[in-house]
Enzyme design. Structure first.
Site, short mmCIF file in Angstrom:
data_model
loop_
_atom_site.label_atom_id
_atom_site.label_comp_id
_atom_site.label_asym_id
_atom_site.label_seq_id
_atom_site.Cartn_x
_atom_site.Cartn_y
_atom_site.Cartn_z
N ARG A 29 37.27 39.25 35.86
CA ARG A 29 38.19 38.38 35.49
C ARG A 29 37.87 36.99 34.78
NH1 ARG A 29 42.79 38.44 38.76
NH2 ARG A 29 43.01 40.35 40.02
N ARG A 33 43.06 32.69 34.77
CA ARG A 33 43.82 31.33 35.12
C ARG A 33 42.92 30.27 34.91
NH1 ARG A 33 47.16 33.10 40.01
NH2 ARG A 33 45.23 34.48 40.03
O1 CP3 Z 1 38.96 39.43 32.37
C1 CP3 Z 1 39.57 39.96 33.01
O2 CP3 Z 1 39.05 40.83 33.96
C2 CP3 Z 1 40.94 40.52 33.02
C3 CP3 Z 1 41.64 41.67 33.20
C4 CP3 Z 1 42.05 42.11 34.78
C5 CP3 Z 1 43.28 41.62 35.20
N1 CP3 Z 1 43.24 42.02 36.29
C6 CP3 Z 1 44.06 40.61 34.65
C7 CP3 Z 1 44.95 39.69 35.79
C8 CP3 Z 1 41.29 42.96 35.30
C9 CP3 Z 1 40.09 43.54 35.11
C10 CP3 Z 1 42.40 42.87 36.61
C11 CP3 Z 1 42.01 43.72 37.48
C12 CP3 Z 1 42.72 43.70 38.93
N2 CP3 Z 1 44.16 43.44 38.94
C13 CP3 Z 1 42.21 44.09 40.21
C14 CP3 Z 1 40.99 44.54 40.33
C15 CP3 Z 1 39.76 43.34 40.43
C16 CP3 Z 1 39.87 42.62 41.35
O3 CP3 Z 1 40.05 41.28 41.38
O4 CP3 Z 1 39.24 43.23 42.49
C17 CP3 Z 1 43.40 43.87 41.11
C18 CP3 Z 1 43.13 44.00 42.56
C19 CP3 Z 1 44.48 43.68 40.42
C20 CP3 Z 1 45.78 43.33 40.74
C21 CP3 Z 1 46.28 42.19 40.63
N3 CP3 Z 1 46.71 41.54 39.34
C22 CP3 Z 1 46.59 41.02 41.46
C23 CP3 Z 1 46.48 41.51 43.25
C24 CP3 Z 1 47.04 39.91 41.17
C25 CP3 Z 1 47.53 38.68 41.42
C26 CP3 Z 1 46.67 38.00 42.28
C27 CP3 Z 1 46.34 36.80 41.38
O5 CP3 Z 1 45.06 36.61 41.19
O6 CP3 Z 1 46.95 36.03 41.14
C28 CP3 Z 1 46.95 40.23 39.41
C29 CP3 Z 1 47.54 39.57 38.30
C30 CP3 Z 1 46.35 39.33 37.56
N4 CP3 Z 1 45.84 40.22 36.81
C31 CP3 Z 1 46.05 37.89 36.62
C32 CP3 Z 1 45.53 38.35 35.74
C33 CP3 Z 1 44.87 37.50 34.59
C34 CP3 Z 1 46.76 36.58 37.12
C35 CP3 Z 1 48.21 36.78 36.43
C36 CP3 Z 1 48.82 35.49 36.36
O7 CP3 Z 1 48.35 34.73 35.43
O8 CP3 Z 1 49.86 35.24 36.85
#
Ligand code: CP3
Length: 344
Positions: A29, A33
């Site tokens: 990640r 944010r």
């Molecule tokens: O640098 C990176 O790793 C960016 C790429 C990336 C994102 N999501 C961007 C994102 C990757 C590799 C993910 C994977 C992801 N997404 C996972 C597996 C990784 C882990 O943490 O175990 C999962 C479970 C998700 C599903 C997901 N996406 C959730 C549950 C959420 C919301 C929860 C939260 O953290 O707010 C997201 C949103 C998300 N994916 C954001 C980003 C940058 C935040 C979105 C926002 O800015 O509103």
């Protein structure tokens, strides 16, 4: 820099357990944010999926942490929920609540209503991979990714995130066949998705099995590990399997053929190496909350992990994603602490 032509990027050498001059570092990640430049772009759209569907923005976002820090890898900017979206689940993000799926899986009938997976529906992801790869220097590797079939199934059954995934875990015992079928469908979809990312320029791939640790061991083998293996069968790029909460099962992952394992922060890296022997790369595993420590203690924690696993076959990372409340300066401290230590 210092890379003679033909030398593969440090990350790829570490994934192959080849000799390295220092331990490579990237962070799960890393584009997100905690970075003000991310929040700036994010504020221009309502639904997060509107960022993900725009390759030019994904490229800018993937490069943000590379510009700021001396990282050894970029990760595709996207989300694991692109695959359920392409299967017709209608993924969207509600402000302050995380992901929501308009259609969720509750039985065999809802499974039958899923669209057939058409990898072309995710062309925007492969275009992002191409753009990011051409914008990166050769020394920085590009990692593509997917959710594991099990973790994608978790969101598809639950209809979004959850604190305990109780609906999913009940379905395990009420309708095990529904989950067997769903993870089978997802294994096929993830395989095509990863192949297309590889063809577009991803040099390594990570499977996020974020919710594998929810399962009892025998069900993890059947519903998480087995479809994950099927999803990466025949892929000729290194694959990192990150199973959060999977510390008990590292030997099974190695024996299933995964050449690189992501290790969460609950597992000691020296123990993991003793258990597994040589020949499998280990990635991890600083507690993401350690980045809230004062710089001196943070450096000590990084040093402790490099002491536990100093040599080849280690990729430094956090034990899970960096949290939004992290001070960006803390990551600079971590990266500097890793890069200033040569492998002895
Ligand atoms: O640098 C990176 O790793 C960016 C790429 C990336 C994102 N999501 C961007 C994102 C990757 C590799 C993910 C994977 C992801 N997404 C996972 C597996 C990784 C882990 O943490 O175990 C999962 C479970 C998700 C599903 C997901 N996406 C959730 C549950 C959420 C919301 C929860 C939260 O953290 O707010 C997201 C949103 C998300 N994916 C954001 C980003 C940058 C935040 C979105 C926002 O800015 O509103």
């Amino acid at each position: 820099m210092g890379l003679s032509p033909g030398t593969p990027p440090l990350l790829l050498r570490a994934l192959a357990c080849e000799p390295v001059e220092r331990v490579p570092v990237w962070v799960m990640r890393q584009a997100g944010r905690y970075l003000p430049e991310y929040r700036e772009l994010r504020s221009q759209v309502d639904d997060f999926m509107d960022l993900v569907r725009r390759p030019e923005l994904c490229c800018t976002l993937a490069l943000q942490p590379i510009r700021r820090y001396d990282l050894d890898a970029a990760i595709l900017f996207s989300d694991i929920l692109t695959v359920p979206d392409a299967l017709g689940c209608g993924v969207h993000f509600v402000a302050g609540e995380g992901p929501r799926l308009r259609r969720r899986i509750e039985d065999g009938a809802s499974l039958a209503r899923l669209d057939a997976f058409d990898p072309a529906r995710l062309d925007y992801v492969y275009e992002a991979v191409e753009r990011i790869r051409s914008a990166l220097p050769d020394s920085v590797a590009l990692i593509g990714f997917s959710g594991s079939p099990w973790t994608l199934a978790a969101y598809m059954v639950e209809g979004g995130g959850s604190s305990d995934f109780a609906r999913l875990r009940a379905l395990l015992y009420q309708q095990p066949d529904t989950l067997r079928e769903l993870t089978g469908i997802l294994a096929g979809a993830v395989r095509e998705y990863l192949l297309a990312q590889r063809d577009a320029g991803a040099q390594a791939l990570q499977l996020f099995d974020t919710w594998g640790g929810l399962l009892p061991g025998h069900l993890w083998r059947e519903l998480s590990l087995r479809p994950a293996c099927e999803a990466v069968r025949g892929l000729d790029v290194p694959v990192i399997l990150f199973t959060k909460g999977g510390g008990l099962w590292l030997e099974d992952m190695r024996d299933a053929g995964f050449g690189a394992l992501g290790i969460d922060w609950t597992c000691d890296l020296a123990d993991a190496r003793r258990r597994l022997g040589e020949g499998v790369a280990l990635q991890g595993n600083l507690d993401p909350l350690a980045l809230r420590a004062a710089p001196g203690l943070l450096r000590e924690e990084v040093g402790r992990i490099l002491d536990a696993h100093p040599g080849p076959g280690h990729i430094f990372n956090l034990g899970h994603g960096i949290t939004p409340a992290t001070d960006p300066e803390a990551l600079a401290v971590v990266v500097d602490a890793v890069r200033s230590r040569a492998v002895t």
